[in-house]
Design a protein around this motif. Structure first.
Motif, PDB file in Angstrom:
ATOM      1  N   ASP A 187       0.805  -1.226   0.000  1.00 36.57           N
ATOM      2  CA  ASP A 187       0.000   0.000   0.000  1.00 36.57           C
ATOM      3  C   ASP A 187       0.837   1.275   0.000  1.00 36.57           C
ATOM      4  O   ASP A 187       0.283   2.368  -0.076  1.00 36.57           O
ATOM      5  N   ARG A 188       2.155   1.176   0.082  1.00 38.56           N
ATOM      6  CA  ARG A 188       3.004   2.364  -0.067  1.00 38.56           C
ATOM      7  C   ARG A 188       2.841   2.982  -1.459  1.00 38.56           C
ATOM      8  O   ARG A 188       3.062   4.167  -1.647  1.00 38.56           O
ATOM      9  N   THR A 189       2.452   2.155  -2.414  1.00 39.10           N
ATOM     10  CA  THR A 189       2.215   2.657  -3.771  1.00 39.10           C
ATOM     11  C   THR A 189       1.176   3.778  -3.749  1.00 39.10           C
ATOM     12  O   THR A 189       1.307   4.771  -4.474  1.00 39.10           O
ATOM     13  N   VAL A 190       0.133   3.617  -2.938  1.00 44.00           N
ATOM     14  CA  VAL A 190      -0.893   4.650  -2.838  1.00 44.00           C
ATOM     15  C   VAL A 190      -0.284   5.955  -2.328  1.00 44.00           C
ATOM     16  O   VAL A 190      -0.544   7.031  -2.878  1.00 44.00           O
ATOM     17  N   ASP A 191       0.548   5.878  -1.304  1.00 38.87           N
ATOM     18  CA  ASP A 191       1.167   7.077  -0.743  1.00 38.87           C
ATOM     19  C   ASP A 191       1.995   7.819  -1.794  1.00 38.87           C
ATOM     20  O   ASP A 191       1.968   9.051  -1.874  1.00 38.87           O
ATOM     21  N   VAL A 192       2.740   7.065  -2.592  1.00 37.97           N
ATOM     22  CA  VAL A 192       3.584   7.674  -3.637  1.00 37.97           C
ATOM     23  C   VAL A 192       2.715   8.398  -4.663  1.00 37.97           C
ATOM     24  O   VAL A 192       3.011   9.540  -5.065  1.00 37.97           O
ATOM     25  N   HIS A 193       1.638   7.770  -5.091  1.00 41.40           N
ATOM     26  CA  HIS A 193       0.769   8.396  -6.094  1.00 41.40           C
ATOM     27  C   HIS A 193       0.013   9.590  -5.521  1.00 41.40           C
ATOM     28  O   HIS A 193      -0.206  10.586  -6.236  1.00 41.40           O
ATOM     29  N   ILE A 194      -0.378   9.520  -4.266  1.00 40.51           N
ATOM     30  CA  ILE A 194      -1.021  10.676  -3.620  1.00 40.51           C
ATOM     31  C   ILE A 194      -0.050  11.851  -3.576  1.00 40.51           C
ATOM     32  O   ILE A 194      -0.434  13.002  -3.848  1.00 40.51           O
ATOM     33  N   LYS A 195       1.201  11.584  -3.245  1.00 43.69           N
ATOM     34  CA  LYS A 195       2.217  12.644  -3.192  1.00 43.69           C
ATOM     35  C   LYS A 195       2.356  13.319  -4.557  1.00 43.69           C
ATOM     36  O   LYS A 195       2.420  14.553  -4.649  1.00 43.69           O
ATOM     37  N   ARG A 196       2.357  12.522  -5.611  1.00 45.23           N
ATOM     38  CA  ARG A 196       2.475  13.092  -6.962  1.00 45.23           C
ATOM     39  C   ARG A 196       1.252  13.933  -7.319  1.00 45.23           C
ATOM     40  O   ARG A 196       1.382  15.004  -7.936  1.00 45.23           O
ATOM     41  N   LEU A 197       0.067  13.470  -6.955  1.00 46.52           N
ATOM     42  CA  LEU A 197      -1.140  14.246  -7.236  1.00 46.52           C
ATOM     43  C   LEU A 197      -1.132  15.563  -6.472  1.00 46.52           C
ATOM     44  O   LEU A 197      -1.545  16.606  -7.005  1.00 46.52           O
ATOM     45  N   ARG A 198      -0.684  15.541  -5.224  1.00 41.01           N
ATOM     46  CA  ARG A 198      -0.608  16.782  -4.445  1.00 41.01           C
ATOM     47  C   ARG A 198       0.361  17.774  -5.073  1.00 41.01           C
ATOM     48  O   ARG A 198       0.136  18.990  -5.048  1.00 41.01           O
ATOM     49  N   GLU A 199       1.442  17.257  -5.645  1.00 38.96           N
ATOM     50  CA  GLU A 199       2.406  18.138  -6.303  1.00 38.96           C
ATOM     51  C   GLU A 199       1.825  18.752  -7.570  1.00 38.96           C
ATOM     52  O   GLU A 199       2.120  19.894  -7.914  1.00 38.96           O
ATOM     53  N   ARG A 200       0.976  18.015  -8.259  1.00 38.63           N
ATOM     54  CA  ARG A 200       0.376  18.514  -9.510  1.00 38.63           C
ATOM     55  C   ARG A 200      -0.762  19.505  -9.253  1.00 38.63           C
ATOM     56  O   ARG A 200      -0.971  20.437 -10.034  1.00 38.63           O
ATOM     57  N   PHE A 201      -1.524  19.279  -8.161  1.00 42.00           N
ATOM     58  CA  PHE A 201      -2.735  20.068  -7.937  1.00 42.00           C
ATOM     59  C   PHE A 201      -2.619  20.808  -6.595  1.00 42.00           C
ATOM     60  O   PHE A 201      -3.036  20.302  -5.552  1.00 42.00           O
ATOM     61  N   ALA A 202      -2.059  22.017  -6.662  1.00 41.17           N
ATOM     62  CA  ALA A 202      -1.950  22.845  -5.462  1.00 41.17           C
ATOM     63  C   ALA A 202      -3.359  23.241  -5.021  1.00 41.17           C
ATOM     64  O   ALA A 202      -4.183  23.658  -5.852  1.00 41.17           O
ATOM     65  N   PRO A 203      -3.688  23.116  -3.743  1.00 39.59           N
ATOM     66  CA  PRO A 203      -5.055  23.381  -3.273  1.00 39.59           C
ATOM     67  C   PRO A 203      -5.601  24.747  -3.655  1.00 39.59           C
ATOM     68  O   PRO A 203      -6.778  24.864  -4.029  1.00 39.59           O
ATOM     69  N   ASP A 204      -4.767  25.784  -3.591  1.00 37.59           N
ATOM     70  CA  ASP A 204      -5.279  27.129  -3.882  1.00 37.59           C
ATOM     71  C   ASP A 204      -5.667  27.291  -5.346  1.00 37.59           C
ATOM     72  O   ASP A 204      -6.547  28.090  -5.677  1.00 37.59           O
ATOM     73  N   ARG A 205      -5.051  26.523  -6.233  1.00 41.61           N
ATOM     74  CA  ARG A 205      -5.369  26.616  -7.666  1.00 41.61           C
ATOM     75  C   ARG A 205      -6.401  25.565  -8.082  1.00 41.61           C
ATOM     76  O   ARG A 205      -7.246  25.819  -8.945  1.00 41.61           O
ATOM     77  N   ALA A 206      -6.338  24.396  -7.475  1.00 42.80           N
ATOM     78  CA  ALA A 206      -7.232  23.309  -7.878  1.00 42.80           C
ATOM     79  C   ALA A 206      -8.612  23.422  -7.246  1.00 42.80           C
ATOM     80  O   ALA A 206      -9.599  22.937  -7.790  1.00 42.80           O
ATOM     81  N   GLY A 207      -8.690  24.047  -6.065  1.00 49.54           N
ATOM     82  CA  GLY A 207      -9.973  24.152  -5.380  1.00 49.54           C
ATOM     83  C   GLY A 207     -10.318  22.929  -4.559  1.00 49.54           C
ATOM     84  O   GLY A 207     -11.439  22.780  -4.077  1.00 49.54           O
ATOM     85  N   PHE A 208      -9.358  22.038  -4.386  1.00 48.04           N
ATOM     86  CA  PHE A 208      -9.560  20.869  -3.543  1.00 48.04           C
ATOM     87  C   PHE A 208      -8.212  20.429  -2.978  1.00 48.04           C
ATOM     88  O   PHE A 208      -7.151  20.864  -3.437  1.00 48.04           O
ATOM     89  N   ALA A 209      -8.271  19.577  -1.971  1.00 48.98           N
ATOM     90  CA  ALA A 209      -7.056  19.006  -1.397  1.00 48.98           C
ATOM     91  C   ALA A 209      -7.309  17.552  -1.056  1.00 48.98           C
ATOM     92  O   ALA A 209      -8.416  17.178  -0.658  1.00 48.98           O
ATOM     93  N   ILE A 210      -6.285  16.741  -1.232  1.00 49.21           N
ATOM     94  CA  ILE A 210      -6.361  15.340  -0.820  1.00 49.21           C
ATOM     95  C   ILE A 210      -5.818  15.253   0.603  1.00 49.21           C
ATOM     96  O   ILE A 210      -4.632  15.484   0.840  1.00 49.21           O
ATOM     97  N   GLN A 211      -6.702  14.961   1.531  1.00 48.71           N
ATOM     98  CA  GLN A 211      -6.356  14.977   2.945  1.00 48.71           C
ATOM     99  C   GLN A 211      -6.001  13.575   3.441  1.00 48.71           C
ATOM    100  O   GLN A 211      -6.617  12.585   3.030  1.00 48.71           O
ATOM    101  N   THR A 212      -5.004  13.517   4.332  1.00 51.51           N
ATOM    102  CA  THR A 212      -4.686  12.273   5.023  1.00 51.51           C
ATOM    103  C   THR A 212      -5.546  12.182   6.277  1.00 51.51           C
ATOM    104  O   THR A 212      -5.591  13.121   7.071  1.00 51.51           O
ATOM    105  N   VAL A 213      -6.257  11.083   6.429  1.00 52.68           N
ATOM    106  CA  VAL A 213      -7.057  10.838   7.625  1.00 52.68           C
ATOM    107  C   VAL A 213      -6.274   9.828   8.463  1.00 52.68           C
ATOM    108  O   VAL A 213      -6.221   8.647   8.121  1.00 52.68           O
TER     109      VAL A 213
END
Length: 227
Positions: A187-213
């Protein structure tokens, strides 16, 4: 990606359904009997169940009653038992639809789509989240007027989270939904892909954020958009 549970003791039937469902973009999980299906339902996210009646251990009637008691998903009975008394018993157990074998795969597909529409669980082709538009048909993402082509698994992970804002997905669920139940990695694969998505979509520009629960997994949170 919507996940469909196929429950039938005939491996050929399971494989036939898997083939047609995958062509339509659905994820599938297979069980050879009702007891195995109950274990899957307890561990996996399932959006619809296709259930045979005559199975060992736990038959289709019993499984349907179990599903209706604990899960809010549609059930499609697919069985060789075509007498009116069989259908009456199936509907009394809680099935939503009933098809008699032999069946036409295309009919199964349009019945599935109708059930998913009824339960409001349709694979949306266009998903709008924040300032981003995700096109599941063309695999393109439009972010603030710029079209992006993401690596396939990043795209599918983003689409999965975006289709259900504020829903928490565990890493295991995301592996199942995006990579499939035969994925051999961790499941570390998920963490790596989430990190890449966060780098591509900055919250202030994208209008959303992927949050860690913490202790659970991830969710996509959409910010309130002021007019």
């Amino acid at each position: 990606m919507l996940s469909i549970l196929i429950v039938d003791d005939d491996a050929h039937i399971r494989e036939l359904l898997r083939f047609y469902l995958h062509k339509e973009g659905y994820q599938t999980i297979q069980a050879a009997d009702g007891r195995e299906a109950i274990a899957i339902l307890e561990a996996e996210q399932v959006h619809l169940a296709i259930v045979d009646i005559m199975m060992p251990h736990v038959n289709g009637y019993e499984l349907c009653t179990e599903i209706r008691s604990y899960y809010d998903i549609p059930v499609l009975m697919l069985t060789a038992k075509g007498e009116i008394t069989d259908k009456e018993r199936a509907y009394s157990a809680g099935t939503d639809d009933y098809i008699v074998k032999p069946f036409e795969p295309k009919e199964v597909l349009f019945r599935i789509k109708a059930l998913l529409r009824r339960f409001q669980m349709v694979n949306e082709e266009i998903i709008r989240v924040g300032h981003v538009v995700i096109n599941r048909k063309s695999y393109e993402v439009d972010a603030n007027g710029r079209t992006m082509i993401l690596p396939l698994k990043e795209f599918e992970l983003l689409a999965q989270l975006a289709q259900f804002p504020d829903r928490i997905f565990t890493r295991e669920q995301l592996i199942e939904l995006v990579w499939g139940n035969d994925y051999a990695g961790n499941d570390r694969t998920v963490d790596v892909h989430i990190k890449r998505l966060r780098e591509r979509f900055a919250p202030d520009r994208a209008g959303f954020a992927i949050q860690t629960v913490r202790g659970l997994g991830y969710k996509l949170e959409v910010f309130n958009q002021e007019s």
